[in-house]
Write a protein that holds these residues in place. Sequence first.
Motif, PDB file in Angstrom:
ATOM      1  N   THR A  81       0.809  -1.232   0.000  1.00  0.00           N
ATOM      2  CA  THR A  81       0.000   0.000   0.000  1.00  0.00           C
ATOM      3  C   THR A  81       0.835   1.272   0.000  1.00  0.00           C
ATOM      4  N   ASN A  82       1.972   1.249   0.690  1.00  0.00           N
ATOM      5  CA  ASN A  82       2.750   2.473   0.789  1.00  0.00           C
ATOM      6  C   ASN A  82       3.566   2.801  -0.464  1.00  0.00           C
ATOM      7  N   VAL A  83       3.541   1.920  -1.451  1.00  0.00           N
ATOM      8  CA  VAL A  83       4.084   2.341  -2.747  1.00  0.00           C
ATOM      9  C   VAL A  83       2.930   2.571  -3.714  1.00  0.00           C
ATOM     10  N   CYS A  84       1.725   2.629  -3.197  1.00  0.00           N
ATOM     11  CA  CYS A  84       0.549   2.654  -4.074  1.00  0.00           C
ATOM     12  C   CYS A  84      -0.429   3.750  -3.666  1.00  0.00           C
ATOM     13  N   SER A  85      -1.159   3.549  -2.589  1.00  0.00           N
ATOM     14  CA  SER A  85      -2.306   4.403  -2.313  1.00  0.00           C
ATOM     15  C   SER A  85      -2.319   5.007  -0.917  1.00  0.00           C
ATOM     16  N   ALA A  86      -1.229   4.865  -0.178  1.00  0.00           N
ATOM     17  CA  ALA A  86      -1.240   5.297   1.226  1.00  0.00           C
ATOM     18  C   ALA A  86      -1.596   6.776   1.360  1.00  0.00           C
ATOM     19  N   ALA A  87      -1.069   7.602   0.478  1.00  0.00           N
ATOM     20  CA  ALA A  87      -1.282   9.039   0.611  1.00  0.00           C
ATOM     21  C   ALA A  87      -2.745   9.387   0.378  1.00  0.00           C
ATOM     22  N   ALA A  88      -3.308   8.877  -0.702  1.00  0.00           N
ATOM     23  CA  ALA A  88      -4.715   9.180  -0.984  1.00  0.00           C
ATOM     24  C   ALA A  88      -5.600   8.697   0.158  1.00  0.00           C
ATOM     25  N   ARG A  89      -5.281   7.544   0.710  1.00  0.00           N
ATOM     26  CA  ARG A  89      -6.095   6.998   1.797  1.00  0.00           C
ATOM     27  C   ARG A  89      -6.147   7.959   2.985  1.00  0.00           C
ATOM     28  N   CYS A 147       7.250   8.757  -1.873  1.00  0.00           N
ATOM     29  CA  CYS A 147       6.999   9.856  -2.816  1.00  0.00           C
ATOM     30  C   CYS A 147       7.773   9.541  -4.091  1.00  0.00           C
ATOM     31  N   TRP A 148       7.042   9.038  -5.072  1.00  0.00           N
ATOM     32  CA  TRP A 148       7.692   8.429  -6.239  1.00  0.00           C
ATOM     33  C   TRP A 148       8.443   9.413  -7.125  1.00  0.00           C
ATOM     34  N   HIS A 149       7.925  10.636  -7.279  1.00  0.00           N
ATOM     35  CA  HIS A 149       8.580  11.549  -8.216  1.00  0.00           C
ATOM     36  C   HIS A 149      10.026  11.784  -7.783  1.00  0.00           C
ATOM     37  N   GLN A 150      10.868  11.971  -8.782  1.00  0.00           N
ATOM     38  CA  GLN A 150      12.293  12.125  -8.508  1.00  0.00           C
ATOM     39  C   GLN A 150      12.805  13.422  -9.112  1.00  0.00           C
ATOM     40  N   ALA A 151      13.695  14.070  -8.385  1.00  0.00           N
ATOM     41  CA  ALA A 151      14.463  15.169  -8.975  1.00  0.00           C
ATOM     42  C   ALA A 151      15.635  14.524  -9.700  1.00  0.00           C
ATOM     43  N   VAL A 152      15.704  14.699 -11.007  1.00  0.00           N
ATOM     44  CA  VAL A 152      16.735  13.980 -11.776  1.00  0.00           C
ATOM     45  C   VAL A 152      17.532  14.940 -12.648  1.00  0.00           C
ATOM     46  N   LYS A 153      18.644  14.436 -13.110  1.00  0.00           N
ATOM     47  CA  LYS A 153      19.414  15.136 -14.120  1.00  0.00           C
ATOM     48  C   LYS A 153      19.272  14.334 -15.414  1.00  0.00           C
ATOM     49  N   VAL A 154      18.911  15.018 -16.476  1.00  0.00           N
ATOM     50  CA  VAL A 154      18.766  14.331 -17.764  1.00  0.00           C
ATOM     51  C   VAL A 154      19.822  14.884 -18.718  1.00  0.00           C
ATOM     52  N   VAL A 192      -8.841  10.420  -7.111  1.00  0.00           N
ATOM     53  CA  VAL A 192      -7.398  10.321  -7.198  1.00  0.00           C
ATOM     54  C   VAL A 192      -7.010   9.123  -6.344  1.00  0.00           C
ATOM     55  N   TRP A 193      -6.076   8.359  -6.833  1.00  0.00           N
ATOM     56  CA  TRP A 193      -5.650   7.203  -6.034  1.00  0.00           C
ATOM     57  C   TRP A 193      -4.131   7.164  -5.974  1.00  0.00           C
ATOM     58  N   ARG A 194      -3.495   7.059  -7.113  1.00  0.00           N
ATOM     59  CA  ARG A 194      -2.034   7.113  -7.116  1.00  0.00           C
ATOM     60  C   ARG A 194      -1.653   8.492  -7.645  1.00  0.00           C
ATOM     61  N   ASN A 195      -1.160   8.564  -8.856  1.00  0.00           N
ATOM     62  CA  ASN A 195      -0.918   9.824  -9.521  1.00  0.00           C
ATOM     63  C   ASN A 195      -0.298  10.853  -8.585  1.00  0.00           C
ATOM     64  N   ALA A 196      -0.853  12.077  -8.545  1.00  0.00           N
ATOM     65  CA  ALA A 196      -0.244  13.164  -7.772  1.00  0.00           C
ATOM     66  C   ALA A 196      -0.136  12.823  -6.285  1.00  0.00           C
ATOM     67  N   ALA A 197      -1.104  12.064  -5.776  1.00  0.00           N
ATOM     68  CA  ALA A 197      -1.075  11.730  -4.352  1.00  0.00           C
ATOM     69  C   ALA A 197       0.141  10.865  -4.027  1.00  0.00           C
ATOM     70  N   SER A 198       0.500   9.983  -4.933  1.00  0.00           N
ATOM     71  CA  SER A 198       1.587   9.051  -4.637  1.00  0.00           C
ATOM     72  C   SER A 198       2.942   9.552  -5.131  1.00  0.00           C
ATOM     73  N   GLY A 199       2.950  10.658  -5.844  1.00  0.00           N
ATOM     74  CA  GLY A 199       4.211  11.126  -6.403  1.00  0.00           C
ATOM     75  C   GLY A 199       4.960  12.094  -5.523  1.00  0.00           C
ATOM     76  N   ASN A 200       4.218  12.837  -4.695  1.00  0.00           N
ATOM     77  CA  ASN A 200       4.798  14.022  -4.064  1.00  0.00           C
ATOM     78  C   ASN A 200       4.817  13.972  -2.547  1.00  0.00           C
TER      79      ASN A 200
END
Length: 923
Positions: free
Chosen positions: A174-182, A860-867, A350-358
């Motif tokens: 759950t904590n890599v999926c929907s924990a935040a939205a919940r 929080c899945w989103h990453q600060a990256v260098k491309v 909302v389930w994952r998306n913005a809730a699970s990214g940030n």
Amino acid sequence: MSAHDPATLRVTSPENFPPPAKWDHWVELDAKSWPKRVEREYTLVPTTCFNCEAACGLVAYVDKKDLSIQKVEGNPFHPGSRGRNCAKGPATINQIKDTGRILYPMKRVGPRGSGKWERVSWDHVLDTFAAKIRAALVEGRKTEVMYHVGRPGHDGYMDRVLQSWGVDGHNSHTNVCSAAARLGYALWTGADRPSPDHENAKVILLLSSHLETGHYFNPHAQRIIDGKLKGAKLITVDVRLSNTASMSDYWLATWPGTEAMLLLGFAHVILNEGLYDAQFLEEWVNWREYLAALHPGEPRTFETFVAKLKAHYAFATPEKTAEECGVDAKTVVEVARLIGNARGAFASHVWRNAASGNEGGWQVARCLQFLTVLTGSVGTKGGTNMNTQDKFVPPPFLKPGPQEVWNELLYPKEWPLSHHELSYLLPHFLLEGRGKLAAYFTRVYNPVWTNPDGMVWENVLRDEKMVELHAALTPTWSETAQYADYVLPMGVGAERHDIQSQETHAAQWIGFRQPVLRVAMERMGKPVEFTYQANPGEVWEEDEFWINLSWRIDPDGSLGVRKYYESPYRKGQRITVDEYYQWIFENSVPGLPEEAKKHGLTPLEYMRTHGAFLVRKDTWEAHLKKLGAQELDGSEDRGDGTILKGGKPIGIVAGGAARVGFTTPSKRCEIYSPTMVEWGWPEYALPAYIESHIHRKHMDVNKGEYGLVPIFRLPTLIHTRSANSKWLYELSNTNPVWIHPVDAERIGVETMDLVRVSTRIGHFVNKVWVTEGMRPGIVACSHHLGRWRLFEDVNDQTYACPIAVREELSPGRFRFRRVQDIKPFESSDPDSKRIWWSDGGVHQNLTFPVQPDPISGMHCWHQAVKVERAHKDDQYGDVVVDVTKSMDVYREWVAKARPAKGALRRPLHFARAVKPSAAAYKL
Ligand code: SF4
């Protein structure tokens, strides 16, 4: 490639489908024999798809002559899916017939991870694990037995098993999926999921790509389209021009992480233009509590509340919102007015998306529900219901009591408000010496590949001191299974029993998943004792596995376990899987026995024949249910419409009647959360905007710094389990990095050029897809692809997993480099020689450090990256990780959390997976 065409949406309807009365004997012409007219005689067995959480109905066509499954179609009589499936439903047949699948229980030979296996018997497996678990129970080590689930596929079965053992050992994904939205949803109404009534909505707002990939993909997608056909406006917030966005009236590509601000911008307009539902707010929101806590000197009136609310959100003007979110102020106003005017018929999700990214993503769900509350759309027809009203979980016989222990490997003190277990941090906790595991089951779960920081998982799973005995219960080979002691083949959607119910729309239903070959054999008078005798090879199902394991843990009943596995029909005898479900269908599903009787069937026969049952429909407005005389007996009105009994709120007065309300402590919708204040977060007492860890102010695109959105998936993939499906990999086998032309030009790349994408602990090398369907300044890459295998002779018949070598470049710095592409192979399936793709995509999650949100615990899945352009020696698919940096990033994030300081580990009214006794909550 195949006679079947896996279109993305397959539709069967009652009119063009065999009627259930004929399912036992159905004759149709064999398509492959055309132009000859050859008849095939089938028995049609309904089951439930296991390839995402939606639990759509399926029907398997079993040829009576040779007991082969010839095709799998949608069940048009299933209340949730109504005969419509995505490509993954019918692809179940690929999984069944996959020539590379694991058919027998396997035990490792040699050290963990050395890739050598031998076949063993189920008896041996049961004895080995029963002895290990029994020893842990007898010695009181009730936190050392752990079951870690990826795709559950059932409702409550394992809770019963684990509680019968008395362990606190349920871990989830759950904590890599929907924990935040919940968390965001639970704070409002006590229910931790939304159930939008898309079909009847006037306005639908989605923060995700629901039509293609999101939660309840197909059951929601079809109802979103139904709603659109009836005139609903569709608004999608997504950085990508997803399939959903392309079908929408508005596509809002905000800066990722600013979504909560956008929603508050809508709230600002709705409040200031008087578009809110004053009656609903006055009756149902805990504004008195809010005024008492935050404005104690002000008049305790609804007018004061509205004035204070406007003042509180005055910062979220359309202009400020537009500037922060990167959208147009005029559009903010326009969309806000649409939402406000939907009054009572605003459906959102909302389930994952913005809730699970940030970081702070849980506030996205909370701010979204704020709009539902403002528009009076809570639980209404066309509004957004609570999951608790649209899901039905029938209780089993003899439910064990709650466990008396608390496992801090699951719910550590740092995150008292997490939803749920801090599952992806398990190896970090073990490395810190917080505990060890005597028996560990990963079940349809591949953390090495799925979770962030997979190399830390790999290290821990190799260590026999931290994980003494590990079984991977899985239908397919995985990156995790290769480090297990035992790999135990478990059935796919047509090879196992489960009851499942999902909140797909305004109704409650149950679906019955069943092993179709076993059912077909039994229909034809061939009795089967255990499901593995009917399934391919010795593929088993968990239900029977746990029954038999529990029986062996406590053969004489002295541990108090055995009694939960004795038949309710045959005293002292071990229960059969038939009896387990027979009891539930006879005793726990209202209306089912009566409906079965109408058909001349027992309840079990009915479910075996039909596969699903509609328990209740039109489930709107449950909070309006009136309290009965017995409930009201001895109660009192606190003076503010709150009904107290024994000093505790049991409901509220609304519309002139005493009603049950919501499952929050106040029984109202809690805009003001006393829980947040009491548990150390007073700054978040109200819905708020929290700046993301990838806020653009932290990044400079001129230095190649971007936010990476890694959490969308292609609609035809199923995490690890797509690998068993030739159709699905034929459809989706590459995951380039999406990049806007402006950014591509800045970096100097064109479509198909290679880039190196670097995180704080490593990098991956992938090709790019240059597209205007992407917000500039952001890059995105789909997960679900980039599988690997390390050994030539394990999982060698594969559509998905190229060979990679794992090298330690320097101490703690590892590189996975592919040395062989996916290629055609010889097998009993002629399609395996026709593989035309060689790619399989690139893995990214290994390069992500863990980033636990300080409150929800969500990664929080989103990453600060260098491309940047790929380096000279980089190769496509390279994944490099430096595990020496992993723990440092982990500790930085842990330091942001605020541990429980009071008497309890966690609020008692919060949901918790497999809830222990109240005594176990004490610190
Ligand atoms: S939406 Fe999910 S449950 Fe339904 S067919 Fe697709 S994968 Fe299966």
